[in-house]
Design a protein around this motif. Structure first.
Motif, PDB file in Angstrom:
ATOM      1  N   PRO A 148       0.808  -1.227   0.000  1.00  0.00           N
ATOM      2  CA  PRO A 148       0.000   0.000   0.000  1.00  0.00           C
ATOM      3  C   PRO A 148       0.833   1.266   0.000  1.00  0.00           C
ATOM      4  O   PRO A 148       1.917   1.316   0.552  1.00  0.00           O
ATOM      5  CB  PRO A 148      -0.805  -0.143   1.289  1.00  0.00           C
ATOM      6  N   LEU A 149       0.255   2.319  -0.641  1.00  0.00           N
ATOM      7  CA  LEU A 149       0.918   3.619  -0.722  1.00  0.00           C
ATOM      8  C   LEU A 149      -0.065   4.749  -0.423  1.00  0.00           C
ATOM      9  O   LEU A 149       0.091   5.856  -0.933  1.00  0.00           O
ATOM     10  CB  LEU A 149       1.512   3.828  -2.123  1.00  0.00           C
ATOM     11  N   ASP A 150      -1.066   4.473   0.358  1.00  0.00           N
ATOM     12  CA  ASP A 150      -2.100   5.457   0.655  1.00  0.00           C
ATOM     13  C   ASP A 150      -1.656   6.319   1.832  1.00  0.00           C
ATOM     14  O   ASP A 150      -1.675   5.877   2.977  1.00  0.00           O
ATOM     15  CB  ASP A 150      -3.414   4.743   0.979  1.00  0.00           C
ATOM     16  N   LEU A 159      -0.911   3.617 -10.783  1.00  0.00           N
ATOM     17  CA  LEU A 159      -0.573   2.290 -10.288  1.00  0.00           C
ATOM     18  C   LEU A 159      -0.313   1.373 -11.478  1.00  0.00           C
ATOM     19  O   LEU A 159      -0.981   1.478 -12.511  1.00  0.00           O
ATOM     20  CB  LEU A 159      -1.717   1.727  -9.441  1.00  0.00           C
ATOM     21  N   ILE A 160       0.637   0.490 -11.322  1.00  0.00           N
ATOM     22  CA  ILE A 160       0.946  -0.502 -12.354  1.00  0.00           C
ATOM     23  C   ILE A 160       0.664  -1.886 -11.789  1.00  0.00           C
ATOM     24  O   ILE A 160       1.035  -2.204 -10.659  1.00  0.00           O
ATOM     25  CB  ILE A 160       2.424  -0.413 -12.793  1.00  0.00           C
ATOM     26  N   PHE A 263       1.222  -8.182  -9.098  1.00  0.00           N
ATOM     27  CA  PHE A 263       2.264  -7.363  -8.493  1.00  0.00           C
ATOM     28  C   PHE A 263       1.886  -5.906  -8.754  1.00  0.00           C
ATOM     29  O   PHE A 263       1.708  -5.498  -9.903  1.00  0.00           O
ATOM     30  CB  PHE A 263       3.617  -7.681  -9.118  1.00  0.00           C
ATOM     31  N   TYR A 264       1.702  -5.141  -7.695  1.00  0.00           N
ATOM     32  CA  TYR A 264       1.285  -3.752  -7.815  1.00  0.00           C
ATOM     33  C   TYR A 264       2.381  -2.818  -7.305  1.00  0.00           C
ATOM     34  O   TYR A 264       2.983  -3.072  -6.262  1.00  0.00           O
ATOM     35  CB  TYR A 264       0.032  -3.486  -6.974  1.00  0.00           C
ATOM     36  N   PHE A 265       2.588  -1.728  -8.014  1.00  0.00           N
ATOM     37  CA  PHE A 265       3.446  -0.676  -7.497  1.00  0.00           C
ATOM     38  C   PHE A 265       2.961   0.665  -8.034  1.00  0.00           C
ATOM     39  O   PHE A 265       2.180   0.734  -8.996  1.00  0.00           O
ATOM     40  CB  PHE A 265       4.918  -0.898  -7.850  1.00  0.00           C
ATOM     41  N   GLY A 266       3.402   1.727  -7.370  1.00  0.00           N
ATOM     42  CA  GLY A 266       2.989   3.059  -7.773  1.00  0.00           C
ATOM     43  C   GLY A 266       4.131   4.046  -7.685  1.00  0.00           C
ATOM     44  O   GLY A 266       5.186   3.766  -7.098  1.00  0.00           O
ATOM     45  N   VAL A 267       3.909   5.212  -8.266  1.00  0.00           N
ATOM     46  CA  VAL A 267       4.887   6.309  -8.225  1.00  0.00           C
ATOM     47  C   VAL A 267       4.282   7.437  -7.404  1.00  0.00           C
ATOM     48  O   VAL A 267       3.142   7.848  -7.636  1.00  0.00           O
ATOM     49  CB  VAL A 267       5.228   6.795  -9.642  1.00  0.00           C
ATOM     50  N   VAL A 268       5.041   7.920  -6.432  1.00  0.00           N
ATOM     51  CA  VAL A 268       4.537   8.933  -5.499  1.00  0.00           C
ATOM     52  C   VAL A 268       5.525  10.082  -5.361  1.00  0.00           C
ATOM     53  O   VAL A 268       6.738   9.920  -5.550  1.00  0.00           O
ATOM     54  CB  VAL A 268       4.271   8.321  -4.096  1.00  0.00           C
ATOM     55  N   THR A 269       4.963  11.250  -5.038  1.00  0.00           N
ATOM     56  CA  THR A 269       5.757  12.429  -4.692  1.00  0.00           C
ATOM     57  C   THR A 269       5.110  13.096  -3.489  1.00  0.00           C
ATOM     58  O   THR A 269       3.959  12.794  -3.145  1.00  0.00           O
ATOM     59  CB  THR A 269       5.833  13.438  -5.861  1.00  0.00           C
ATOM     60  N   ALA A 302      -4.889   6.211  -9.938  1.00  0.00           N
ATOM     61  CA  ALA A 302      -4.557   6.195  -8.508  1.00  0.00           C
ATOM     62  C   ALA A 302      -5.778   5.996  -7.631  1.00  0.00           C
ATOM     63  O   ALA A 302      -5.663   5.489  -6.508  1.00  0.00           O
ATOM     64  CB  ALA A 302      -3.844   7.485  -8.132  1.00  0.00           C
ATOM     65  N   THR A 303      -6.964   6.379  -8.120  1.00  0.00           N
ATOM     66  CA  THR A 303      -8.181   6.230  -7.322  1.00  0.00           C
ATOM     67  C   THR A 303      -8.549   4.779  -7.066  1.00  0.00           C
ATOM     68  O   THR A 303      -9.394   4.495  -6.223  1.00  0.00           O
ATOM     69  CB  THR A 303      -9.358   6.937  -8.017  1.00  0.00           C
ATOM     70  N   ARG A 304      -7.917   3.849  -7.751  1.00  0.00           N
ATOM     71  CA  ARG A 304      -8.219   2.426  -7.579  1.00  0.00           C
ATOM     72  C   ARG A 304      -7.365   1.771  -6.499  1.00  0.00           C
ATOM     73  O   ARG A 304      -7.415   0.553  -6.316  1.00  0.00           O
ATOM     74  CB  ARG A 304      -8.025   1.674  -8.900  1.00  0.00           C
TER      75      ARG A 304
END
Length: 325
Positions: A148-150, A159-160, A263-269, A302-304
Motif C-alpha cells: 500500500p501507498l495510501d 498504479l501498475i 504485483f502492484y506498485f505506484g509512483v509517489v511524490t 490512482a483512485t483504484r
C-alpha cells in the motif's frame, strides 16, 4: 549537535571501530573518540559499550543511526545542489525505490529521458516503508514502491499491475512447460519475498485458494535473492516480474503461472512540493519503462488504490502465453 559529531558516529557504526572510523574520516583516533564523547554528553546516553580498543553499538545507537543516516544523506544532497547551482546546472534528482524497481525500472526510465531532463540522479534503494519516509522527510523527489501507498501527505500518480512469474534453472523439468500450474509447485521448494503486508500476502492467498501451503525454502526482503536461489538450484523462485525481466540472470528461465498473482506498485511524490519539469518527465518515463518491460502490465488510475488491495482481485487470464527468459 554538530554535523562532524554525527559524521564521526556514522563512521564508527560503519567501520565497527574508532580506529577504522578515523581512517574513513581522515581524523585521528583521539579526535573521533572526543567527538563521540561530546555527542554522548549532549544526548545524555552512551552509544557504544567499550571493551578496550573495541566498541559495540548499543540498541539506542542502532535506532539513532537510522535518523543520522537520513540526515547525512540530506546534507550530501544539499552539498550536491549547491555545487550544481554554482555551475548553473539543475539540482540532481533524488529517487527512492524498492530494490526490484530501483534495479529494473529506474535506469530504463532515466535512459529514456530527453537531453533537457537527463541530469544527475541520486538513486536510493530502500524498503517500501523507507521510500515513504524519504518523501515525507524531503530526502527524495520521487518514490517508486509496492502497495500500500495510501498516505495523506503523498500524491500517488498511477498504479501498475503485472502478473508474478516463476523462475527456475533451464534444466528443471518444469522449464519445458509453457505455463506452470500452482499445483505443479505443491511438492517443490520455493524461494520468494517475505513482507506479508505486501506481495507475499497475495502469494499466500493464491496458495490458500489452491488448497495447500507453499513449501518456502527461502524467503527474503529482496526478490533478486530468490532468483539467485533458483540459479543455484536451491528452489524455484516465485517473484515479481520487474526482478525476473529487469535483472536477468544466466542459466534460468521465466515462466507464466496458471493463476494471476498481481504485483502492484505506484509512483509517489510529496503532496506539498512543487514538481519540476524533470520530475514530471521522470514520472512519465517510469510508466513507459514499466509498460515496455513487464509482460501483461496495465496502468490503473490512482483512485483504484483501495480496490486493488483486495486479495486476488483479478481472475486468472483466459489464455496464458509462454514467456521466454
Amino acid at each position: 549537535m554538530e554535523s562532524h559529531q554525527l559524521e564521526a558516529f556514522a563512521a564508527v557504526m560503519s567501520a565497527g571501530s574508532v580506529t577504522g572510523a578515523g581512517k574513513l574520516t581522515g581524523r585521528s583516533q583521539p579526535a573521533v573518540t572526543r567527538l563521540i564523547q561530546e555527542l554522548e554528553a549532549e544526548i545524555g546516553y552512551a552509544l557504544f559499550d567499550r571493551r578496550g580498543p573495541r566498541v559495540t553499538p548499543t540498541p539506542r545507537a542502532f535506532r539513532l543511526y537510522e535518523e543520522v543516516e537520513r540526515s547525512l544523506i540530506g546534507l550530501e544532497r544539499i552539498r550536491a545542489s549547491a555545487l550544481a547551482i554554482g555551475r548553473d546546472d539543475a539540482p540532481p534528482l533524488t529517487v527512492a525505490a524498492t530494490p526490484a524497481l530501483a534495479a529494473s525500472l529506474v535506469p530504463r526510465a532515466l535512459a529514456g529521458l530527453s537531453d533537457a531532463h537527463a541530469g544527475a540522479v541520486q538513486l536510493r534503494s530502500a524498503s517500501a516503508e523507507q521510500v515513504v519516509q524519504a518523501l515525507l522527510a524531503r530526502a527524495a523527489d520521487a518514490g517508486i514502491a509496492t502497495l500500500p501507498l495510501d498516505h495523506a501527505a503523498l500524491d500517488l500518480h498511477y498504479l501498475i499491475e503485472a502478473p508474478c512469474v516463476v523462475v527456475m534453472r533451464r534444466d528443471d523439468p518444469l522449464a519445458a512447460l509453457p505455463v506452470v500450474s500452482l499445483e505443479a509447485l505443491r511438492e517443490r521448494r520455493l524461494a520468494t519475498v517475505s513482507n506479508r503486508y505486501r506481495l507475499r500476502r497475495r502469494i499466500d492467498d493464491a496458495f490458500g485458494q489452491a488448497g495447500f501451503a507453499p513449501h518456502v525454502a527461502l524467503e527474503s526482503n529482496a526478490s533478486l535473492n530468490a532468483v539467485m536461489a533458483a540459479h543455484a538450484g536451491l528452489a524455484i523462485a516465485l517473484v515479481d516480474p520487474a526482478t525476473a525481466f529487469g535483472t536477468p540472470v544466466s542459466d534460468v528461465v521465466t515462466r507464466s503461472l496458471d493463476v494471476h498473482i498481481p504485483f502492484y506498485f505506484g509512483v509517489v511524490t510529496a503532496a506539498d512540493r512543487r514538481r519540476s519539469d524533470a520530475i514530471e518527465a521522470l514520472i512519465d518515463a517510469i510508466l513507459q519503462a514499466a509498460l515496455g518491460l513487464l509482460p501483461g502490465a496495465i496502468r490503473h488510475d490512482a483512485t483504484r488504490h483501495a480496490a486493488l488491495l483486495t486479495p486476488m482481485a483479478a481472475p486468472p487470464p483466459s489464455s496464458a502465453k509462454r514467456i521466454t527468459a
